[in-house]
Scaffold this active site. Structure first.
Site, PDB file in Angstrom:
ATOM      1  CB  SER A  67     -10.582 -10.394   5.273  1.00 60.38           C
ATOM      2  OG  SER A  67     -10.709  -9.557   4.297  1.00 60.38           O
TER       3      SER A  67
HETATM    4  N1  SAM Z   1      -7.487 -10.481   1.575  1.00 62.57           N
HETATM    5  C1  SAM Z   1      -7.002  -9.460   2.351  1.00 62.57           C
HETATM    6  C2  SAM Z   1      -6.142 -10.033   3.659  1.00 62.57           C
HETATM    7  O1  SAM Z   1      -6.905 -10.951   4.085  1.00 62.57           O
HETATM    8  O2  SAM Z   1      -5.656  -9.262   4.356  1.00 62.57           O
HETATM    9  C3  SAM Z   1      -7.967  -8.384   2.618  1.00 62.57           C
HETATM   10  C4  SAM Z   1      -7.222  -7.168   2.431  1.00 62.57           C
HETATM   11  S1  SAM Z   1      -8.238  -5.425   2.574  1.00 62.57           S
HETATM   12  C5  SAM Z   1      -9.669  -5.803   3.101  1.00 62.57           C
HETATM   13  C6  SAM Z   1      -8.424  -5.058   0.848  1.00 62.57           C
HETATM   14  C7  SAM Z   1      -7.263  -4.504   0.050  1.00 62.57           C
HETATM   15  O3  SAM Z   1      -7.545  -4.427  -1.317  1.00 62.57           O
HETATM   16  C8  SAM Z   1      -6.281  -3.515   0.587  1.00 62.57           C
HETATM   17  O4  SAM Z   1      -5.044  -4.025   0.844  1.00 62.57           O
HETATM   18  C9  SAM Z   1      -6.466  -2.573  -0.428  1.00 62.57           C
HETATM   19  O5  SAM Z   1      -5.439  -1.628  -0.659  1.00 62.57           O
HETATM   20  C10 SAM Z   1      -6.741  -3.624  -1.604  1.00 62.57           C
HETATM   21  N2  SAM Z   1      -7.434  -2.777  -2.994  1.00 62.57           N
HETATM   22  C11 SAM Z   1      -8.342  -1.755  -3.024  1.00 62.57           C
HETATM   23  N3  SAM Z   1      -8.505  -1.612  -4.168  1.00 62.57           N
HETATM   24  C12 SAM Z   1      -8.082  -2.308  -4.834  1.00 62.57           C
HETATM   25  C13 SAM Z   1      -7.852  -2.370  -6.450  1.00 62.57           C
HETATM   26  N4  SAM Z   1      -8.435  -1.711  -7.388  1.00 62.57           N
HETATM   27  N5  SAM Z   1      -6.708  -2.996  -6.759  1.00 62.57           N
HETATM   28  C14 SAM Z   1      -5.842  -4.028  -6.118  1.00 62.57           C
HETATM   29  N6  SAM Z   1      -6.129  -3.965  -4.700  1.00 62.57           N
HETATM   30  C15 SAM Z   1      -7.160  -3.121  -4.095  1.00 62.57           C
END
Ligand code: SAM
Length: 225
Positions: A67
């Site tokens: 993000s």
């Molecule tokens: N907070 C993170 C950062 O600052 O880097 C943002 C990461 S990204 C926008 C969203 C993340 O959610 C991805 O790494 C993706 O793999 C994960 N994700 C998607 N669906 C998910 C789920 N059902 N359970 C856990 N993680 C999930």
């Protein structure tokens, strides 16, 4: 508190706070302080280090992104952490948002569906001495029942609707911040629990990668592919 920040990128970090976050309306002093101290570059590939304090969603591989700093700041400020909370973060990704939360709350559980992301983030937390973070791997759309209830739940991936099991894992008065919408565009919602009722406030437009799982998208939404 972060163990090893070092002076590398100190000026860029401060510029991010003064010229990006403050003008954007981030007022929470604790959020601004930890974002000024936390080495975001350490959560990204070395090729991205020079741009780590710019406001863009940095690629993590596998079609996922970290993000952007303004989004991390907004979500953190909305969480209104005082220091004694138990937090669940869904979507560890790079681990940067987790690191910010961990310095503002008592304990953070962070769940990621991609194992390699979780391992890499855990390594960085260890390097930085952030020892109040518990890394979990699995489908965070169902929450983390064995560690519930939570004061705050932060969902950092876009859901098609409010994931009900997550809302039910909030404590009385607990808050969930979750992006909800179609495909690549969502609205950031603040969900607050009062007994068995939940109030929902719209915060602002946002764009997250999809929450893939039982209470998220079953497959990647078409707008996203
Ligand atoms: N907070 C993170 C950062 O600052 O880097 C943002 C990461 S990204 C926008 C969203 C993340 O959610 C991805 O790494 C993706 O793999 C994960 N994700 C998607 N669906 C998910 C789920 N059902 N359970 C856990 N993680 C999930």
């Amino acid at each position: 508190m972060i163990a090893r920040t070092g002076n590398r990128f100190l000026a860029k970090r401060q510029k991010m706070v003064d010229e990006l976050l403050v003008p954007l309306g981030i007022k929470d002093k604790r959020t601004l302080k930890v974002m000024g101290q936390t080495p975001r570059h350490m959560f990204l590939d070395s090729a991205l280090h020079d741009r780590a304090y710019e406001d863009y969603a940095a690629p993590l591989g596998d079609g996922q992104t970290a993000s952007k700093p303004s989004t991390v700041a907004l979500m953190t400020q909305t969480a209104e952490l005082k220091g004694n909370e138990t937090v669940l973060e869904v979507g560890t990704g790079s681990g940067y948002q987790t690191a910010i939360l961990s310095q503002l709350a008592e304990r953070v559980y962070t769940i990621e569906r991609i194992n390699s992301f979780s391992n890499r983030a855990r390594k960085t937390f260890n390097e930085l001495g952030l020892n109040n973070v518990v890394c979990l791997v699995g489908d965070g759309s169902t929450g983390a029942k064995s560690y519930a209830p939570f004061d705050v739940i932060l969902v950092t991936a876009g859901a098609p609707q409010i994931p009900v099991p997550l809302a039910k894992q909030l404590k009385e008065g607990g808050r969930m911040i979750v992006p909800v919408g179609n495909g690549a565009e969502q609205e950031l919602l603040l969900v607050v629990r009062a007994g068995d009722r939940f109030t929902v406030k719209k915060k602002e437009g946002c764009s997250f990668v999809p929450l893939i799982g039982k209470h998220g998208w079953k497959t990647k939404p078409s707008k996203y592919s």
